[in-house]
Design an enzyme around this catalytic site. Structure first.
Site, PDB file in Angstrom:
ATOM      1  N   LEU A  68       0.832  -1.201   0.000  1.00 33.33           N
ATOM      2  CA  LEU A  68       0.000   0.000   0.000  1.00 33.33           C
ATOM      3  C   LEU A  68       0.867   1.252   0.000  1.00 33.33           C
ATOM      4  O   LEU A  68       1.842   1.337   0.758  1.00 33.33           O
ATOM      5  CB  LEU A  68      -0.902   0.002   1.241  1.00 33.33           C
ATOM      6  N   HIS A  69       0.543   2.196  -0.864  1.00 28.58           N
ATOM      7  CA  HIS A  69       1.294   3.448  -0.941  1.00 28.58           C
ATOM      8  C   HIS A  69       0.397   4.564  -1.445  1.00 28.58           C
ATOM      9  O   HIS A  69      -0.479   4.358  -2.279  1.00 28.58           O
ATOM     10  CB  HIS A  69       2.540   3.299  -1.816  1.00 28.58           C
TER      11      HIS A  69
END
Length: 161
Positions: A68-69
């Site tokens: 996740l980013h």
């Protein structure tokens, strides 16, 4: 590694979360923290670089990296790494590049992020290029490069600051 604008940062949690499908209500504080950090970084960059194009923060609905980013990216899209229609669409298609507030709302009210089937997002990446600021169609990457340095585009970016 391959920035798609003058400013292109990633905010990543220490916790290993593969992507939006793994998010649940317990991740609301994390996403809220990521959103606040993006806002803080954006304000600091604007202060240090007053001429910088407007910045946006967003998640890719169908991320290419399995951690996740949150992207923080400048609207100038001035980068030799922006080479394909897919690159452009991944940061300009409003249903593909999602502000953190949208996912926070979904998590708070539904306990999960509302996502379309992957094929929908793949189609968005292949769709014709369109400027989200001037609402003009863009036929190819050379035309995009001319569009990004046009007086009309730069004037609109200045107005957005």
């Amino acid at each position: 590694i391959y920035p798609k604008a003058r400013v292109h940062l990633l905010i990543m949690p220490r916790e290993k979360i593969g992507g939006p499908k793994q998010l649940n209500k317990s991740h609301v504080p994390l996403l809220s923290s990521m959103e606040k950090l993006a806002s803080h970084i954006s304000q600091r960059l604007r202060h240090k670089m007053p001429g910088l194009a407007p910045l946006r923060a967003g998640f890719h609905s169908l991320p290419s990296m399995h951690h996740l980013h949150l992207h923080v990216i400048s609207f100038d899209h001035d980068s030799p790494c922006l080479k394909t229609k897919k690159h452009w669409n991944s940061f300009t298609h409003e249903d593909f590049f999602v502000p953190p507030s949208h996912w926070l709302r979904d998590l708070t009210h539904k306990g999960a992020v509302a996502l379309e089937p992957d094929a929908s997002y793949e189609a968005m990446l292949k769709s014709p290029m369109r400027c989200p600021i001037l609402r003009e169609d863009i036929s190819n990457i050379p035309h995009l490069r001319k569009h990004l340095i046009s007086d009309a585009y730069r004037a609109r970016l200045r107005d957005m600051r």
